[in-house]
Structure formats: structure tokens, C-alpha cells
Write an enzyme that holds these catalytic residues in place. Sequence first.
Site, PDB file in Angstrom:
ATOM      1  N   LYS A 197       0.252  -1.642  -0.116  1.00 28.49           N
ATOM      2  CA  LYS A 197      -0.068  -0.075   0.303  1.00 28.49           C
ATOM      3  C   LYS A 197       0.968   0.877  -0.433  1.00 28.49           C
ATOM      4  O   LYS A 197       2.125   1.474   0.138  1.00 28.49           O
ATOM      5  CB  LYS A 197      -0.916   0.200   0.525  1.00 28.49           C
ATOM      6  CG  LYS A 197      -1.682  -1.320   1.290  1.00 28.49           C
ATOM      7  CD  LYS A 197      -3.131  -0.866  -0.201  1.00 28.49           C
ATOM      8  CE  LYS A 197      -4.126  -2.189  -0.476  1.00 28.49           C
ATOM      9  NZ  LYS A 197      -4.259  -3.457  -0.622  1.00 28.49           N
TER      10      LYS A 197
HETATM   11  C1  LIG Z   1     -10.317  -1.862  -1.671  1.00 31.36           C
HETATM   12  C2  LIG Z   1     -10.013  -2.589  -0.840  1.00 31.36           C
HETATM   13  N1  LIG Z   1     -10.477  -2.948   0.383  1.00 31.36           N
HETATM   14  C3  LIG Z   1      -9.837  -2.999   1.982  1.00 31.36           C
HETATM   15  C4  LIG Z   1      -8.668  -3.743   1.560  1.00 31.36           C
HETATM   16  C5  LIG Z   1      -8.174  -4.761   3.058  1.00 31.36           C
HETATM   17  O1  LIG Z   1      -7.576  -4.573   2.861  1.00 31.36           O
HETATM   18  P1  LIG Z   1      -6.387  -4.798   4.109  1.00 31.36           P
HETATM   19  O2  LIG Z   1      -5.145  -5.877   3.942  1.00 31.36           O
HETATM   20  O3  LIG Z   1      -4.893  -3.706   5.213  1.00 31.36           O
HETATM   21  O4  LIG Z   1      -6.781  -5.625   5.489  1.00 31.36           O
HETATM   22  C6  LIG Z   1      -7.505  -3.856   0.634  1.00 31.36           C
HETATM   23  C7  LIG Z   1      -6.306  -5.261   0.203  1.00 31.36           C
HETATM   24  O5  LIG Z   1      -6.098  -5.138  -0.723  1.00 31.36           O
HETATM   25  C8  LIG Z   1      -8.367  -3.244  -0.517  1.00 31.36           C
HETATM   26  O6  LIG Z   1      -8.211  -3.393  -1.871  1.00 31.36           O
END
Ligand SMILES: Cc1ncc(COP(=O)(O)O)c(C=O)c1O
Length: 402
Positions: A197
Site C-alpha cells: 500500500k
Molecule cells: C479495496 C480494498 N479494501 C480493503 C482491503 C483490505 O486491506 P487489508 O489487507 O489491510 O485488510 C484491501 C486490500 O488490499 C483493498 O484492496
Amino acid sequence: MKKRAIPFSSPRLGRKEFRAVHRVLKSGWLTTGGENRLFEEEFAGHTGAAHALSVNSATSALHLILEALEVGVNDWVITTPYTFTASSEVLRYLGAHPLFVDIDETGNIDPREIEKVLKENEKSSQPKSIKAILPVHLAGLACDMNRIMEISRQYSLPVVEDCAHAFPVQYPLESEGKEKYLGTIGAGGAFSFYANKTITTGEGGMVTVNREDLKKRISLMRLHGIDRDVWNRYSSSAGHLSWQYDIKAPGFKYNLTNFQAAIGRIQLKKAVSMKKDRTEQALRYNEAFKGIPGLETPPVGDDHAWHIYMLRLNLNELSLGRDEFIKELYDRGINCSVHYRPLHMMSYYRDTYSFQNKDYPRSRELYERTLSLPLYSGLKKRDQSRVIKAVIETAERFGSKT
Ligand SMILES: Cc1ncc(COP(=O)(O)O)c(C=O)c1O
């Protein structure tokens, strides 16, 4: 000689992150602690949110916000199928359901479709219990928040912003006549610090909220429903009664560690300069691909986190499909990805809600012709030039349908 492979994504970590981790490990305080407090204060300061609460992922951030908004069994939340499963699976944790609506030409949820389902629901003899709207700022491009917030006010529905891709991004909010950070416009924002990210702590996330009641509930639920957070529980200020606590609710284990927070604090300081790098790269791609038959560049918007660069192919102009295009690049040492196969085409959602692939046609159409190119702070200019050359040569080589 085979050329060195260019990764799709790579974190930008420097000496400061290594030193911060070393310092925290040496302190002996590994779990949630003073670094989290500072990270939260600094994140709130950066975004202008009243409260920022660190958690171990954006998934847990979304879950906590929805739980605090009392989304529960058999409720529905309007969201996009064009996203990662985390945006929707959190609804299922609560026994609620995703009410998918299609995207517009930007790739983000279409406000006209949101209105349409709300109007239909009002007229229905068996209306659904719709509890919230969950827009996803895909790739780091803001959804039409002016329109979404109007709908939110009209239907008294809270908005939960999935900002997993969208830090740091500002948005001109008409109702307040000023720029606001994504994640501070709706009732709550969920940020991701996953390894790829825009800023990273390996795994990690942040909740932003303005309402005091939501902050209280989320603080409680992110750590087992214990009425004091772990830092208060063990800090010397609690004295000989530090072992005492009460359980107010069956909460979750969603806290972020002290050393991850320390990494996050350094990454936060670099967020703007890393975004500048990605923006320059994205604009360079856009400039290079402009006017090339078979290629269509992604929308730029007013502000953009450029978490990912989603190139679109005009398949009518090409004699190969998207997957073959990716294979051509892969064979030249360029690693790409696809964001996303829409959720209604994934077996769990398809089987649970009886979807067909042809539902949500704009999502399916975008999916079939999109690929994500390498884009990250630290991508070397000569490597990006290699990507550009390979993309253009592939588009030209397969440039006629005949
Ligand atoms: C659009 C979106 N929402 C939520 C998430 C969830 O993130 P995390 O991996 O920090 O839980 C991601 C993960 O890539 C994502 O792309």
C-alpha cells in the site's frame, strides 16, 4: 541474457524504519504502546480527522466501523462489486449482505446506481433494511463524494469510506466549501498499511472517525471489549491495579503492534513525497500511451493516490486478449496484476447471491480489459521506460484485429 524482472510492487523502506524497529524492540514493549498513540495523533493531524485508531488491517477497520454503526444480521450495505473481497466480506462477518451496484466510467461506484436501488427499495413491498453506503476509492481515485454525501443525507444513511488505496488524497467537498481528506468525509474511513500500500507497516490499518460515540465503541471493540486499552492496562501509571479490567462486550483482537506503529510513523512522514513519485510515474505512463490504438489511460481526477495504475486495453483494436497481453509483458520480465475480478464473478458471492457473470456489465467489461502496471515510489526511471517500451511494442505488434 534474460533481463532482470521488474516487480509489480515494492515497499519503500529506509534506514529510519530499520532504526525505529530496532529502538522499539530494544525497549521491550512489543504490543500496542506509546508508538501507536503517536502514530494515531500524527495520522489524525495529517488527515484532519477528529480521531484515528490504529488496527491490524483495513479489513478490521471496516469491520469495526460497521459494527459501531450497528450494521447487523440481515441488514444490507450498498457497495461496489469492483473491489477486493475485504470490502464485502466484513458485511458477512456481521450477518449483513452486500447490495452491489455497478461502477461508472471512472471504475468507482456509480451514484446514479445507488439512487436507483434506494428508490426501488422505497417502492418495494418487501423493502430491504439498508443501513449504509460503502464506497471504495479504487486505485486511489476519489468516488463522487459530493453526490454520495447528498444521497447519504437524503436517505439518512451513513457512509463508510474504504480508503485502502486512498492515502493521502484530498477532495473538494462542496457542502463544506473546502478540501477534505478521503476518510474524513463519511462517518468513518478505513486505511490499509498492507505491504503493497501507499504507506506500509507490513500488515496494518487505521480507522478515522469524527463522532465521539463511534470512537468509543471502536476503541472498546478493537481489543476484546476490554474497558481500558492495553497501554493503560500495563502502563506504570495504572500502578498495582494494572491487572484490573472489565469486559464490556465480546470484542475482537485487532490491535497493531508498537513496532509496526513505529514503522508507520516514518512512512507517514514520507507519504507525500512517495505520492509525488507515483504521480509522476502515472503521468509519464499516461503521456507515453496517449493516442496509441489499443491503449486507454486511466482517469486522473483532481487528486489521486496512484496506489495502482490500471491501464485499459481497447480490445476491439487488438488481436490478443488481456491475459495474453500480460503474458507478453511477463515474458519480457515485467510483472503485472489485475484489479479486480469483480466480486459477483467470484464463486462465493455468485453462489450465495445467485449472480451471473453478465450482472454488473460495466464491472465485467472493465475487468476484462484492464491490467495494472508496476508503479511504486522507488521504481527506477529506466525500469519504467522498459515497461513503457514493452507495452507500446505489444500494442503495436498485436495492433490489428485481423
Ligand atoms: C479495496 C480494498 N479494501 C480493503 C482491503 C483490505 O486491506 P487489508 O489487507 O489491510 O485488510 C484491501 C486490500 O488490499 C483493498 O484492496
